[in-house]
Structures are given as C-alpha cells and as structure tokens.
Design an enzyme around this catalytic site. Structure first.
Site, short mmCIF file in Angstrom:
data_model
loop_
_atom_site.label_atom_id
_atom_site.label_comp_id
_atom_site.label_asym_id
_atom_site.label_seq_id
_atom_site.Cartn_x
_atom_site.Cartn_y
_atom_site.Cartn_z
N ARG A 121 -9.39 39.03 9.26
CA ARG A 121 -8.70 37.99 8.47
C ARG A 121 -7.22 37.88 8.85
O ARG A 121 -6.56 36.89 8.57
CB ARG A 121 -8.89 38.28 6.97
CG ARG A 121 -8.71 37.09 6.11
CD ARG A 121 -9.63 37.01 4.89
NE ARG A 121 -9.95 38.23 4.23
CZ ARG A 121 -9.15 38.94 3.44
NH1 ARG A 121 -7.91 38.53 3.21
NH2 ARG A 121 -9.56 40.04 2.86
N TYR A 162 -1.26 10.85 7.86
CA TYR A 162 -2.64 11.31 7.78
C TYR A 162 -3.04 11.44 6.32
O TYR A 162 -2.40 12.15 5.55
CB TYR A 162 -2.83 12.64 8.52
CG TYR A 162 -4.19 13.19 8.24
CD1 TYR A 162 -5.32 12.45 8.63
CD2 TYR A 162 -4.38 14.35 7.54
CE1 TYR A 162 -6.59 12.90 8.32
CE2 TYR A 162 -5.65 14.80 7.24
CZ TYR A 162 -6.75 14.06 7.62
OH TYR A 162 -8.01 14.49 7.30
N ASP A 194 4.25 16.92 12.14
CA ASP A 194 2.85 16.82 12.55
C ASP A 194 2.82 16.18 13.93
O ASP A 194 3.10 14.98 14.10
CB ASP A 194 2.07 15.97 11.53
CG ASP A 194 0.57 15.91 11.85
OD1 ASP A 194 0.21 16.12 13.02
OD2 ASP A 194 -0.22 15.62 10.93
N LYS A 203 -7.99 17.91 17.53
CA LYS A 203 -7.78 16.67 18.28
C LYS A 203 -7.45 16.97 19.75
O LYS A 203 -8.29 17.51 20.43
CB LYS A 203 -6.68 15.84 17.61
CG LYS A 203 -6.76 15.82 16.07
CD LYS A 203 -8.04 15.21 15.54
CE LYS A 203 -8.01 15.21 14.01
NZ LYS A 203 -9.26 14.85 13.39
N1 PLP Z 1 -2.92 15.46 10.88
C1 PLP Z 1 -3.38 14.39 11.53
C2 PLP Z 1 -2.42 13.42 12.14
C3 PLP Z 1 -4.77 14.17 11.61
O1 PLP Z 1 -5.23 13.08 12.25
C4 PLP Z 1 -5.66 15.11 11.01
C5 PLP Z 1 -7.12 14.89 11.04
O2 PLP Z 1 -7.60 13.79 11.29
C6 PLP Z 1 -5.12 16.21 10.36
C7 PLP Z 1 -3.75 16.36 10.31
C8 PLP Z 1 -6.02 17.23 9.70
O3 PLP Z 1 -6.62 18.04 10.67
P1 PLP Z 1 -8.09 18.67 10.53
O4 PLP Z 1 -9.07 17.55 10.46
O5 PLP Z 1 -8.20 19.52 11.76
O6 PLP Z 1 -8.10 19.49 9.28
#
Ligand code: PLP
Length: 384
Positions: free
Chosen positions: A54, A106, A179, A204
């Site tokens: 963990r 997001y 992000d 991604k």
């Molecule tokens: N940030 C962005 C810009 C995203 O497009 C996404 C998912 O689509 C996330 C965060 C969240 O990531 P995850 O789906 O890996 O939890």
C-alpha cells in the site's frame, strides 16, 4: 564535454524507461513485482525501502522514477486513477481553506470540488478560464490555499498561462496545481513554469493505449505537502497496482512519438474542419485563430496535442447524427489513446454542464491522417 558526458534528452530517457536493466537476468524490461509484503532482515529492518504494497513497491517505484524524470519533479506519486490522485491532493486541504478552479474543466474533478464545498467546509471560487483577469479575481489573498487549473481545459480547450497563474497563486499565498492531462511533459513542463504540483490522468496520454487507469501527482519539492500526500495515499490505499505501473512504464516509452503524431494529425484535421461549411467553430490551441494560441505556442513546445472540439452549425441534432456516423473515430469517452475517439460531452456531463449542445470532442490517435479526415468528412456530409 565528451560524448559520454553529453546529457540525454527526455525523449531518450523515456524511450529507455531510464535504462533500468534487471540485475538478476539482464532483461532490458524489468519484470513486474507483485509482492504485497517484504521480508525484514536479521535486525528486523526493511531490507531495502519496501515494507508493504500500500506504500508502493519496486514496480511502482520504477514508474514514479520515470514520471519524476519526465516532469522534472523532486518526487512523483502514482495512483490507481487520475481521480484517486486528485482526491488525495484535495485531502490535504482543511475546512476553511478555499480552492479556485475553472468553471468548465474535467467534470469529475469539478463534481468533487463541489462536493467538498457542499459538505466539507472548503470554499470554492470558480472562474471563466477564457476571460482575461478572471483567474486573478477568483483568488482571495490569505484564504485561497490552492489554485487548480487545467490547460488546455477539457473540453473547451481554453489555454491558461501557467507561469502567470503561478505568479498570481503565489502572490495570494496559494499553491498552483496543474492538470496536465492534455499537455503531458513531452510538450509542457508545468513545474519549470512555476507550478507546485503537476497532475496527470495517466489513463490518457501517459499510458496511451486505453488499457489502464492511473493518476500522477508530481511535486516540485519534497516537504510537508509531499509527506502528506504520501500519508494520504498509504492510508486510503489508492496506490497504483504493480501491473498497471508496469503498463504505465511501457506506455511512457512511446509518449513522445505518439504525442507528436497525434499533434500533427489533429492540426491538419483542425485546419480542414475550420473551412468546412457544417462547422461553426473549431476549438484547438494549435490554430492561429485560437484566442490564446500565442500562450499555447510558448508553453506547449512539443506540439498542441490530439484534443480538439468542434461546434456544429446544425446544433444538437447535427452533433448527434455525426457522433453516430463515424467509422474510424470510435464513439467512446476518454482520450489520449492510439485510437481516435469521438464524444458528445454534454450528454456525458448531464444537465448542469456548461458545454454547448452542438459540441463534439475528438481525441485524435495515431491512425493514417487521411483515413481520419475522410471519416469526418463523410460523417459531416449532409449536416450543414
Ligand atoms: N483530468 C482530466 C483532464 C481528464 O480528462 C480525466 C479523465 O477523463 C481525469 C482528470 C480523471 O482521470 P481518471 O479517469 O484517470 O480518473
């Protein structure tokens, strides 16, 4: 400088995943270490740094070393998903703290911030990422503890100047977390632009093959924030699993190549669609018509990425028709994989969404560009 001393470029270091060779076998791809627990030595001390899975383990540590290297970070933490990483970062806030963030970003992360604001005593100040001065106006000096930005923002692809955001955040006594999912470290170095935390959904571009979920927090410095994130991750149990960590390393080996190809194809698609009679607006930071193209060009030095959105003249009906009519673009959520995807975001985000109803989001992959353009033109025909 001798040839031996010449520093290797990030693309080379990523392709070789830092050149680790298994000391037992000489394998140039280290194996997966699935153990959940690690034996102690005769003095009852940890033999290396590993105790329990963990906290992480050898495979997770390798992924984190590659991530820290890519981001120029003092420390990178890998999580089971992007959202697990986001939640861990937000867990470092206390009641009474405030967060400033874009009003369209997001949607899962935004939903979490609204949840914290509704039930955990954390203030939330949302701003329009496309409006000059709005970010600065959302900061409350002494109260805002974190400025969270996304650039380019998903799915509007507004561009935020990271260096200016860092100056504004620090001036207000806040940290800046970025992000970078759509602008991974092969194109944008958020930490060297002044951010304190670079976040990635590793699901991604970093993974790149739509076959793992992962999240990353890369920190500019060791210290209290890094210690707290480490503690939160161990206590929540949100660390990435060894197999996913291994897949993430494999994906990052080709990151530069995939992103470069997706960027080149997305730019030609954006140019073609901008001139198409069925299209009202193309949102892509690589187009000179994008209002912050100059900012994107300055901070995304390895390409503008494979993400773009189109708004159609025929409104919702046209968007719905096109999303169901492509043959190469797969109608599916997510982004940053080798295969191209098309999505009607408003339908995914629900009635509170500020995303226009006529908007389709495209994630451009690495297929033959002409196949992708022909596919879109066929799907768009008759919707003008
Ligand atoms: N940030 C962005 C810009 C995203 O497009 C996404 C998912 O689509 C996330 C965060 C969240 O990531 P995850 O789906 O890996 O939890």
């Amino acid at each position: 400088m001798s040839a031996q001393d010449r520093p290797l470029s990030p693309a080379t270091r990523a392709a070789q995943a830092l050149g680790r060779i298994d000391p037992r076998t000489g394998a140039i791809v280290p194996g997966i270490e699935p153990a959940t627990t690690f034996a102690r030595d005769a003095e009852y001390a940890a033999r290396q740094s590993y105790i329990y899975a963990r906290d992480g383990g050898p495979t997770v540590e390798h992924a984190e070393a590659v991530l820290a290297d890519l981001d120029g970070a003092a420390r990178a933490f890998a999580f089971a998903s992007g959202m697990a990483a986001f939640v861990a970062l937000m867990e470092t806030l206390a009641a009474g703290d405030r967060v400033a963030a874009p009003q369209v970003m997001y949607h899962g992360a935004l939903a979490w911030l609204k949840r914290l604001a509704a039930g955990r005593g954390i203030g939330l100040d949302l701003f329009d990422a496309a409006a000059d001065g709005a970010l600065e106006a959302a900061l409350r000096p002494g109260e805002t503890r974190m400025l969270w930005i996304e650039t380019p923002t998903n799915p509007m692809w507004d561009v935020i100047d990271v260096a200016a955001a860092a100056r504004a955040a620090h001036g207000a006594g806040a940290i800046l977390a970025v992000d970078c999912t759509a602008a991974p470290p092969c194109t944008m170095q958020a930490l060297s632009l002044g951010a304190d935390v670079a976040f990635h959904s590793g699901t991604k571009y970093l993974g790149g093959h739509s076959d793992l979920t992962a999240g990353v927090l890369s920190l500019a410095q060791e210290g209290a924030l890094a210690d707290e994130i480490r503690r939160v991750r161990t206590l929540m149990g949100s660390v990435i699993a060894p197999f996913e960590a291994w897949l993430l390393v494999r994906g990052m080996r080709t990151l530069f190549l995939r992103y470069e190809r997706a960027s080149a194809t997305a730019l030609s698609i954006a140019r073609r669609l901008e001139a198409h009679p069925a299209v009202e607006r193309v949102r892509y930071p690589g187009l000179p018509t994008h209002p912050r193209h100059h900012v994107a060009a300055a901070q995304m030095t390895g390409g503008f990425g494979g993400m773009l959105s189109v708004e159609l003249r025929g409104g919702f009906a046209a968007a719905r028709a096109v999303v169901c009519a492509t043959r190469v673009f797969v109608p599916a959520t997510s982004l940053g994989g080798v295969e191209s995807l098309i999505e009607h975001r408003r339908a995914i985000e629900g009635p509170d969404s500020l995303v226009p109803d006529n908007l389709l989001r495209l994630s451009v992959g690495i297929e033959d560009p002409e196949d992708l353009i022909a596919d879109l033109e066929a799907a768009l025909s008759g919707t003008a």
